[in-house]
Design a protein around this motif. Structure first.
Motif, PDB file in Angstrom:
ATOM      1  N   ALA A   1       0.822  -1.123  -0.001  1.00 39.05           N
ATOM      2  CA  ALA A   1      -0.079   0.235   0.052  1.00 39.05           C
ATOM      3  C   ALA A   1       0.974   1.207   0.008  1.00 39.05           C
ATOM      4  O   ALA A   1       1.920   1.266   0.793  1.00 39.05           O
ATOM      5  N   VAL A   2       0.611   2.255  -0.810  1.00 36.61           N
ATOM      6  CA  VAL A   2       1.415   3.503  -1.022  1.00 36.61           C
ATOM      7  C   VAL A   2       0.577   4.774  -0.927  1.00 36.61           C
ATOM      8  O   VAL A   2      -0.724   4.580  -1.630  1.00 36.61           O
ATOM      9  N   THR A   3       1.176   5.884  -0.533  1.00 36.88           N
ATOM     10  CA  THR A   3       0.375   7.201  -0.772  1.00 36.88           C
ATOM     11  C   THR A   3       1.405   8.001  -1.509  1.00 36.88           C
ATOM     12  O   THR A   3       2.257   8.098  -1.080  1.00 36.88           O
ATOM     13  N   LEU A   4       0.850   8.578  -2.505  1.00 35.88           N
ATOM     14  CA  LEU A   4       1.806   9.313  -3.563  1.00 35.88           C
ATOM     15  C   LEU A   4       1.650  10.780  -3.343  1.00 35.88           C
ATOM     16  O   LEU A   4       0.222  11.205  -3.346  1.00 35.88           O
ATOM     17  N   ASP A   5       2.420  11.623  -3.212  1.00 38.15           N
ATOM     18  CA  ASP A   5       2.183  13.010  -3.268  1.00 38.15           C
ATOM     19  C   ASP A   5       1.703  13.607  -4.634  1.00 38.15           C
ATOM     20  O   ASP A   5       2.174  12.663  -5.707  1.00 38.15           O
ATOM     21  N   LYS A   6       1.586  14.874  -4.812  1.00 40.50           N
ATOM     22  CA  LYS A   6       1.569  15.350  -6.341  1.00 40.50           C
ATOM     23  C   LYS A   6       2.607  14.996  -7.052  1.00 40.50           C
ATOM     24  O   LYS A   6       2.356  14.933  -8.451  1.00 40.50           O
ATOM     25  N   GLY A   7       3.770  15.077  -6.650  1.00 44.11           N
ATOM     26  CA  GLY A   7       4.900  14.963  -7.599  1.00 44.11           C
ATOM     27  C   GLY A   7       5.398  13.509  -7.362  1.00 44.11           C
ATOM     28  O   GLY A   7       6.472  13.119  -8.203  1.00 44.11           O
ATOM     29  N   GLY A   8       4.480  12.360  -7.091  1.00 43.59           N
ATOM     30  CA  GLY A   8       4.860  11.049  -7.287  1.00 43.59           C
ATOM     31  C   GLY A   8       5.726  10.514  -6.173  1.00 43.59           C
ATOM     32  O   GLY A   8       6.176   9.500  -6.302  1.00 43.59           O
ATOM     33  N   VAL A   9       6.076  11.331  -5.317  1.00 44.08           N
ATOM     34  CA  VAL A   9       7.039  10.890  -4.252  1.00 44.08           C
ATOM     35  C   VAL A   9       5.862  10.113  -3.006  1.00 44.08           C
ATOM     36  O   VAL A   9       4.996  10.419  -2.730  1.00 44.08           O
ATOM     37  N   CYS A  10       6.769   9.110  -2.519  1.00 49.16           N
ATOM     38  CA  CYS A  10       5.870   7.927  -1.443  1.00 49.16           C
ATOM     39  C   CYS A  10       5.894   8.670  -0.006  1.00 49.16           C
ATOM     40  O   CYS A  10       7.167   8.835   0.338  1.00 49.16           O
ATOM     41  N   LYS A  11       4.732   9.052   0.388  1.00 48.65           N
ATOM     42  CA  LYS A  11       4.464   9.765   1.404  1.00 48.65           C
ATOM     43  C   LYS A  11       4.112   8.639   2.875  1.00 48.65           C
ATOM     44  O   LYS A  11       4.399   8.937   4.063  1.00 48.65           O
ATOM     45  N   LYS A  12       3.695   7.538   2.284  1.00 46.65           N
ATOM     46  CA  LYS A  12       3.245   6.375   3.279  1.00 46.65           C
ATOM     47  C   LYS A  12       3.360   5.262   2.561  1.00 46.65           C
ATOM     48  O   LYS A  12       2.886   5.269   1.508  1.00 46.65           O
ATOM     49  N   VAL A  13       3.723   4.263   3.301  1.00 48.11           N
ATOM     50  CA  VAL A  13       3.890   3.022   2.809  1.00 48.11           C
ATOM     51  C   VAL A  13       3.860   1.800   3.539  1.00 48.11           C
ATOM     52  O   VAL A  13       4.142   2.000   4.873  1.00 48.11           O
ATOM     53  N   GLY A  14       3.081   0.815   3.138  1.00 44.34           N
ATOM     54  CA  GLY A  14       3.080  -0.535   4.168  1.00 44.34           C
ATOM     55  C   GLY A  14       3.257  -1.701   3.198  1.00 44.34           C
ATOM     56  O   GLY A  14       2.552  -1.874   1.970  1.00 44.34           O
ATOM     57  N   VAL A  15       4.223  -2.574   3.804  1.00 47.41           N
ATOM     58  CA  VAL A  15       3.968  -3.984   2.860  1.00 47.41           C
ATOM     59  C   VAL A  15       4.127  -5.000   3.794  1.00 47.41           C
ATOM     60  O   VAL A  15       4.990  -4.910   4.730  1.00 47.41           O
ATOM     61  N   GLY A  16       3.095  -6.051   3.670  1.00 49.54           N
ATOM     62  CA  GLY A  16       3.179  -7.000   4.376  1.00 49.54           C
ATOM     63  C   GLY A  16       3.377  -8.448   3.501  1.00 49.54           C
ATOM     64  O   GLY A  16       3.016  -8.489   2.460  1.00 49.54           O
TER      65      GLY A  16
END
Ligand SMILES: Cc1cc2nc3c(=O)[nH]c(=O)nc-3n(C[C@H](O)[C@H](O)[C@H](O)COP(=O)(O)OP(=O)(O)OC[C@H]3O[C@@H](n4cnc5c(N)ncnc54)[C@H](O)[C@@H]3O)c2cc1C
Length: 288
Positions: A200-215
């Protein structure tokens, strides 16, 4: 195959179920029975008492409460798969439920049963870790909430105490600009995950990863968070090269087990491949 003899109890309230659990010697809670009954038939479990949760009120259903999706422990995999709320707010949870076993398993098995059981090859634990589920347990001393990172303790061992019942699962809704995906390499007969990865990822408007979860599930004795993968992605633009480099770390921190399904090398390779695929799909979804 028949299980050893047991006494059957069918309480109708959480209070009564907890009373029975506290009073009876060697009792087990029964949800959908799709893990417990096979274990009893194989005599891997021989409880003297079964406390059936099937008639207990208030343990089913899916609802939204202040930005969190609240799912009753007795909600079946099929209900999770087909829930309109989950499909709209956290579709990866419905998608994960949809690849559990077969229709018979999904119609009886429950989300609470799966997460309480802690089978190392179960699917939902990977998604629970990636999204950050919380578990509401009720016992003789009242309720407590356990975060997913404190939940999966070992092989079929969770933070749940013998005197407690898992009543509710709380699922956070990630912000706009987020995407998530669960992918697994299924066992051809059972459909259990030989390896499964949720990203799971959250990207900002510039495509930078601001939150991530990997299980990661399936490969080891319990589902785990792929912390080194997450660290390699956070605050970076998620291009193909970054994803590939991060996915290479997917088996780090997993106690990968060799078994009839494959060697340590083979399963570690699957971790890396499925991490990359799940991340690529999650990023694509986050981009809209
Ligand atoms: C043929 C087959 C294929 C399957 N394939 C898959 C698959 O591909 N992926 C996958 O993830 N799973 C798979 N499963 C497992 C299935 O998802 C089970 O339904 C699930 O693991 C257990 O849920 P249940 O409701 O049946 O729990 P049960 O079997 O009733 O209980 C399991 C354990 O959890 C405890 N428990 C249950 N509910 C609670 C509660 N509310 N509070 C506290 N303790 C509780 C019980 O006491 C027991 O120890 C498969 C099962 C079968 C039989």
């Amino acid at each position: 195959m028949y299980p050893a003899a047991f006494d059957y109890h069918a309480p109708t309230t959480v209070k009564d179920a907890l009373k029975l659990l506290g009073k009876l010697d060697d009792a087990k809670l029964l949800a959908g029975g799709h893990s417990l009954i096979p274990m009893m038939k194989l005599r891997l479990a021989q409880p003297k008492h079964l406390i059936d949760l099937g008639k207990v009120k208030g343990l089913g259903g899916v609802k939204e409460e202040k930005g969190v999706i609240v799912v009753g422990a007795m909600t079946t995999h099929w209900e999770v798969e087909s829930s309109k709320v989950l499909k709209a707010k956290v579709p990866v949870v419905s998608e994960t439920a949809a690849v559990i076993g077969d229709p018979a398993v999904r119609n009886k098995g429950t989300i609470g049963g799966s997460l309480a059981h802690g089978d190392p090859a179960a699917d939902m634990p990977a998604t629970a870790i990636a999204l950050g589920f919380e578990f509401v347990c009720e016992g003789p001393k009242g309720k407590r909430t356990v975060k997913v990172d404190d939940w999966f303790k070992g092989l079929m061992e969770t933070a749940l105490k013998d005197t407690e019942l898992l009543t509710t699962i709380r699922i956070p809704v990630w912000a706009a600009g987020s995407g998530a995906c669960y992918m697994k390499f299924p066992h051809p007969a059972s459909r259990f995950a030989i390896v499964g990865v949720c990203a799971a990822v959250t990207l900002d408007k510039g495509g930078v990863c601001k939150k991530v979860g990997v299980g990661v599930t399936g490969a080891g004795t319990r589902a785990v968070r792929a912390k080194t993968v997450e660290a390699a992605l956070l605050n970076k633009p998620l291009d193909a090269k970054t994803i590939e480099a991060a996915a290479q770390k997917a088996a780090d921190g997993v106690d990968v087990q060799a078994d009839l399904q494959g060697s340590v090398e083979y399963k570690s390779h699957l971790c890396r491949v499925f991490a990359r695929r799940a991340l690529e799909a999650a990023v694509k979804r986050a981009q809209g």
